[in-house]
Design a protein around this motif. Structure first.
Motif, PDB file in Angstrom:
ATOM      1  N   VAL A 272       0.804  -1.220   0.000  1.00  0.00           N
ATOM      2  CA  VAL A 272       0.000   0.000   0.000  1.00  0.00           C
ATOM      3  C   VAL A 272       0.836   1.268   0.000  1.00  0.00           C
ATOM      4  N   ARG A 291      -7.893   7.748   5.490  1.00  0.00           N
ATOM      5  CA  ARG A 291      -7.139   6.886   6.411  1.00  0.00           C
ATOM      6  C   ARG A 291      -7.847   5.542   6.601  1.00  0.00           C
ATOM      7  N   GLU A 292      -9.177   5.582   6.567  1.00  0.00           N
ATOM      8  CA  GLU A 292      -9.916   4.310   6.655  1.00  0.00           C
ATOM      9  C   GLU A 292      -9.696   3.474   5.399  1.00  0.00           C
ATOM     10  N   LEU A 294      -7.089   3.537   3.427  1.00  0.00           N
ATOM     11  CA  LEU A 294      -5.721   3.006   3.448  1.00  0.00           C
ATOM     12  C   LEU A 294      -5.637   1.803   4.382  1.00  0.00           C
ATOM     13  N   GLY A 295      -6.287   1.936   5.538  1.00  0.00           N
ATOM     14  CA  GLY A 295      -6.278   0.829   6.497  1.00  0.00           C
ATOM     15  C   GLY A 295      -6.953  -0.402   5.916  1.00  0.00           C
ATOM     16  N   GLU A 296      -8.035  -0.182   5.192  1.00  0.00           N
ATOM     17  CA  GLU A 296      -8.737  -1.319   4.602  1.00  0.00           C
ATOM     18  C   GLU A 296      -7.864  -2.011   3.541  1.00  0.00           C
ATOM     19  N   ARG A 298      -4.642  -2.012   3.433  1.00  0.00           N
ATOM     20  CA  ARG A 298      -3.580  -2.703   4.153  1.00  0.00           C
ATOM     21  C   ARG A 298      -4.115  -4.019   4.745  1.00  0.00           C
ATOM     22  N   ALA A 299      -5.309  -3.946   5.336  1.00  0.00           N
ATOM     23  CA  ALA A 299      -5.889  -5.143   5.958  1.00  0.00           C
ATOM     24  C   ALA A 299      -6.093  -6.231   4.908  1.00  0.00           C
ATOM     25  N   MET A 302      -2.983  -8.012   3.999  1.00  0.00           N
ATOM     26  CA  MET A 302      -2.513  -8.956   5.022  1.00  0.00           C
ATOM     27  C   MET A 302      -3.398 -10.194   5.061  1.00  0.00           C
ATOM     28  N   VAL A 303      -4.704  -9.989   4.951  1.00  0.00           N
ATOM     29  CA  VAL A 303      -5.606 -11.145   4.951  1.00  0.00           C
ATOM     30  C   VAL A 303      -5.299 -12.044   3.741  1.00  0.00           C
ATOM     31  N   GLN A 306      -2.425 -14.069   4.686  1.00  0.00           N
ATOM     32  CA  GLN A 306      -2.811 -15.046   5.711  1.00  0.00           C
ATOM     33  C   GLN A 306      -3.636 -16.177   5.096  1.00  0.00           C
ATOM     34  N   LEU A 307      -4.485 -15.815   4.139  1.00  0.00           N
ATOM     35  CA  LEU A 307      -5.303 -16.839   3.484  1.00  0.00           C
ATOM     36  C   LEU A 307      -4.427 -17.787   2.657  1.00  0.00           C
TER      37      LEU A 307
END
Ligand SMILES: Cc1cc2nc3c(=O)[nH]c(=O)nc-3n(C[C@H](O)[C@H](O)[C@H](O)COP(=O)(O)OP(=O)(O)OC[C@H]3O[C@@H](n4cnc5c(N)ncnc54)[C@H](O)[C@@H]3O)c2cc1C
Lengths: 415, 377
Positions: A272, A291-292, A294-296, A298-299, A302-303, A306-307
């Protein structure tokens, strides 16, 4: 990955340290934008080949390929570590899909000893580019319904027909080409996979312009192309089995989970920092909504990772059927959508108008948006992935098929 | 994640699952809802005996983790709570325990009582009109002797009406502090509040000049208080992500079964591509929830920034995805799905609560960007 894991493998931590040192001594920092398929020039292919050669000479090419074919015979864990370490450097990413992660692993699984010895070391040295000749103008999802034909003549085969949407074929040396060799049996039974030299007489490659102006797609016409008997990859009329291995590697690669890549596959927007930079440059880094977003983004990245880990370990442990890889494929498409959408949201008007369309943040956001669906089509569409998940993972009834069991020459075709 | 469990973890999980199935099947949950009590105190003590309060507590104090990764054990329990739509103060108790354990020398007795399920302790941090932030505290702590005089209002206090002890964050003269207040102390008023979930209760608690002595001050230094609060938030958020994942998992299994059993136009629902495709989307989302909730639970012993990041990734992702998934399960059930009689709404209630408490997806996304900034800086 056919090699057993033996105790005398270099420990992953030591490998990481060695890789880190070698990378910083030998490679240059990654260029700012490595996303998308755009901007592949002749020079960029040459550069990718050079970089792959550098990896090969340095002893870091083909980490999961067996030693006898020029690889290192190490584990996916070594590969993961190397990908992590190499993220900051210029890598031959253009060679990953389809050469390193799809075509070469298919040869590794299905090829004759001679085919493996001929093609795999050449691929790992950056000397040979392989592409996929699967889709046809009449349809890609119904892959086994293809109509390109190969007829036996003495010891050789005569190939006629056309393929389409093959990425990078203009720069390639060989195409893995699926053709029909028997029309009197149901569609899956009469197919054979061939290794077709792209520069053979009778092969015409034309380029197709994509919506973002890039020209990665190609169409190929085959007019009485003569192929020797040893061009067959796998068994004659057993092409569907070869294709299944290929599609497995393709799903894995497109989902971002292949252990055969040189470097991280960035096409699905796994980083990101570009979005953060875009927000900074458009003066919105302090905006709460941005900012929300960007966070989404980024999330989801990562997911996604992880998946990949979860499904890979699950398939390894037998808890998931191999078709579960389609979940990674579907997720990677969702992630690609989200990253493309976020860029457009953040860039605002700068995505559609401004001084410079090539501007690596803003104009590029709009250009990338045009190609947003590419990653839900390439490597099999997300609809096909959903069919696979519902039918093979959840065990739901299969879609009705009007051609099931019918000899192919009695099947109806569209345009 | 199931395939990654050790034999001990599997046993721990199956014991929990069986006990929940026996002791709080959904008709009992509905009964608890109707009775006005969120959970049975005796029942919680039995859960504590099974180890639900043990993982965060060191062995010498009667606790212990079956896997040596306490949050992984707890996430397994939370997931079973989600699957069963179980009542009980699992999340709030765990959040409080993280702090008591940090100060085990001073709060050994309380720790033992919470551990055994004898005492219910409730995490009291949220305030009316405020979100999750560690700084969003208007409750004041005025120094008095070696303790404080506390005044202010807390809301969304889970199990506030069942608790004997409240762990309260407040603003002291030098920054945030945390104190323990008995629920029946003079000046404390507990008002049960309406809650969407049938059995997960919340309360509003007001404090008017409540005096606490030094022995009730858990944290008095700003840096330590902030770190303790952060740990409490992370534990609550990670367990909620695991719980919502379990709830969604169960609701989805119910729905897939329904798709095989229900026929329209002479075919199973499971044979229609439009529905199969949605099921495939949900299955993918669910596996992603399991992957990320598990990653968060297992991130607790590492680098604190990575822990914070993994927790916010999981809580924001699960919170954003799961309620919509539940709604689509209702849709696929047709009319029966929106009846009180059907169990789906119990799960929809649970995950909607889970989305909102301990950080909404939006709050956790902002936290993720704050962390990104921090790394860049
Ligand atoms: C960037 C990119 C790179 C590519 N690279 C290559 C390559 O290198 N080599 C190669 O051979 N091909 C390549 N392809 C082609 C790709 O594999 C096909 O586009 C894809 O398989 C879809 O086939 P199609 O385009 O013929 O669409 P069609 O098969 O005509 O499908 C059209 C639409 O109908 C949907 N659909 C079709 N059948 C069903 C069904 N049974 N149920 C529900 N929906 C259905 C599809 O999902 C799609 O949305 C590439 C494509 C892209 C976008």
């Amino acid at each position: 990955m056919t090699e057993p894991i033996t105790a005398d493998l270099e420990p992953v931590d030591e490998f990481r340290v060695r890789a880190r040192r070698w990378l910083s001594d030998n490679l240059t920092p990654a260029p700012p934008d490595q996303h998308g398929e755009t901007g592949k020039s002749e020079a960029s292919w040459q550069r990718a080949k050079q970089l792959q050669r550098l990896l090969y000479d340095g002893g870091f090419a083909g980490i999961c390929y067996p030693k006898e074919y020029g690889g290192l015979g190490l584990t996916p864990e070594h590969q993961r570590v190397f990908s992590e370490e190499s993220r900051a450097y210029e890598m031959p990413l253009a060679l990953n899909i389809p050469t390193l992660t799809i075509c070469a692993p298919t040869i590794l699984d299905m090829g004759s000893e001679e085919q493996k010895r001929t093609h795999l070391p050449a691929v790992l040295r950056g000397e040979e580019l392989l592409v996929q000749f699967l889709s046809e103008p009449r349809g890609g999802s119904d892959l086994a319904g293809l109509t390109t034909r190969a007829e036996r003549r003495g010891d050789s085969w005569i190939l006629n027909g056309a393929k389409i949407w093959s990425s990078g074929a203009y720069a390639a040396d060989y195409g893995l080409c699926l053709a029909r060799t028997d029309w009197t049996v149901p569609k899956h039974a009469g197919l054979t996979m061939f290794l077709v030299p792209v520069h053979a007489p009778g092969v015409t490659v034309t380029r197709i312009t994509q919506v973002d102006g890039s020209r990665e797609f190609c169409q190929e016409f085959f007019d009485d192309v003569v192929l020797p008997a040893d061009a067959v990859l796998g068994e004659v009329d057993g092409g569907w089995e070869t294709t299944n291995r290929q599609l497995f590697h393709e799903r894995t690669a497109v989902g971002g989970a292949s252990p055969y890549a040189s470097g991280v596959q960035t096409h699905s927007g796994r980083d990101v920092s570009g979005l953060v930079e875009l927000a900074r440059r458009t003066g919105q880094l302090d905006d709460l909504r941005v900012r929300e977003d960007l966070g989404e983004a980024r999330a989801l990245n990562m997911v996604h990772d992880q998946l990949i880990g979860h499904i890979t370990r699950g398939v390894g442990a037998g808890a998931f059927v191999p078709a579960a890889g389609s979940m990674v494929r579907l997720f990677s498409a969702r992630n690609a959508w989200l990253q493309a959408d976020m860029a457009v949201r953040i860039a605002g008007a700068a995505a559609v108008t401004g001084a410079d369309a090539d501007d690596a943040g803003s104009g590029q956001a709009g250009q990338d948006y045009l190609l947003r669906q590419a990653w839900s089509l390439a490597g099999g569409s997300t609809e096909m992935a959903r069919n696979i998940i519902s039918e093979r993972v959840l065990g739901m009834p299969r879609e009705a098929a009007a051609d099931r069991g019918l000899p192919f020459d009695q099947v109806e075709h569209g345009r | 994640m199931d395939f990654e469990l050790s034999a001990d973890q599997r046993l721990f999980r199956s014991t929990t699952r069986e006990f929940l199935a026996r002791s709080v099947p959904l008709d009992v949950v509905r009964g608890l809802a109707a009775s006005g009590v969120g959970f049975d105190r005796q029942w919680w003590r039995r859960g504590a005996e099974l180890g639900w309060t043990a993982p965060l507590v060191p062995e010498r104090l009667g606790g212990g983790s079956v896997s040596d990764v306490p949050m992984a054990d707890l996430a397994l329990v939370a997931r079973e709570f989600g699957r069963a739509c179980a009542p009980g103060p699992l999340v709030t108790t765990s959040a409080v325990l993280t702090s008591l354990v940090r100060e085990e020398n001073r709060f050994g007795d309380l720790l033992a009582a919470v551990r055994s399920g004898e005492t219910i302790a409730a995490w009291s941090h949220y305030e009316p009109g405020h979100g999750l932030g560690t700084a969003a505290v208007d409750t004041v702590a005025v120094p008095e002797g070696t303790g404080f005089r506390i005044s202010g209002v807390k809301d969304r206090v889970e199990c506030g009406d069942q608790a004997q002890v409240l762990l309260v964050s407040a603003r002291g003269p030098h920054g945030p502090v945390q104190v323990l207040i008995a629920a029946d102390a003079p000046g404390v008023t507990v008002t049960p509040t309406w809650t969407l979930d049938l059995v997960r209760r919340t309360a509003k608690v007001s404090f008017v000049d409540v005096v606490v002595g030094e022995d009730a001050v858990v944290q008095r230094y700003p840096g330590e208080t902030t770190a303790a609060l952060e740990a409490q938030i992370q534990v609550a958020a990670a367990l909620t992500a695991a719980e919502s994942t379990g709830a969604a998992e169960y609701a989805f299994e119910l729905t897939v079964r329904w798709m095989f059993d229900r026929y329209t136009f002479g075919r199973q629902l499971a044979s229609y591509q439009a529905l199969k495709h949605r099921a495939a989307e949900h299955k993918t989302s669910l596996e992603a929830c399991r992957a990320t909730a598990w990653a968060a639970a297992n991130a607790f012993q590492g680098d604190p920034i990575r822990t914070a990041e993994a927790v916010s990734v999981a809580k924001s992702y699960v919170g954003a995805v799961v309620p919509g998934l539940l709604q689509d399960c209702v849709q696929i059930h047709g009319g029966i799905g929106v009846t009180w009689e059907h169990d789906l709404h119990l799960y929809l209630r649970r995950v909607t609560l889970g989305r909102a408490l301990y950080g909404t997806p939006e709050e956790h996304r902002r936290r993720l960007t704050d962390l990104l900034d921090r790394k860049v800086a």
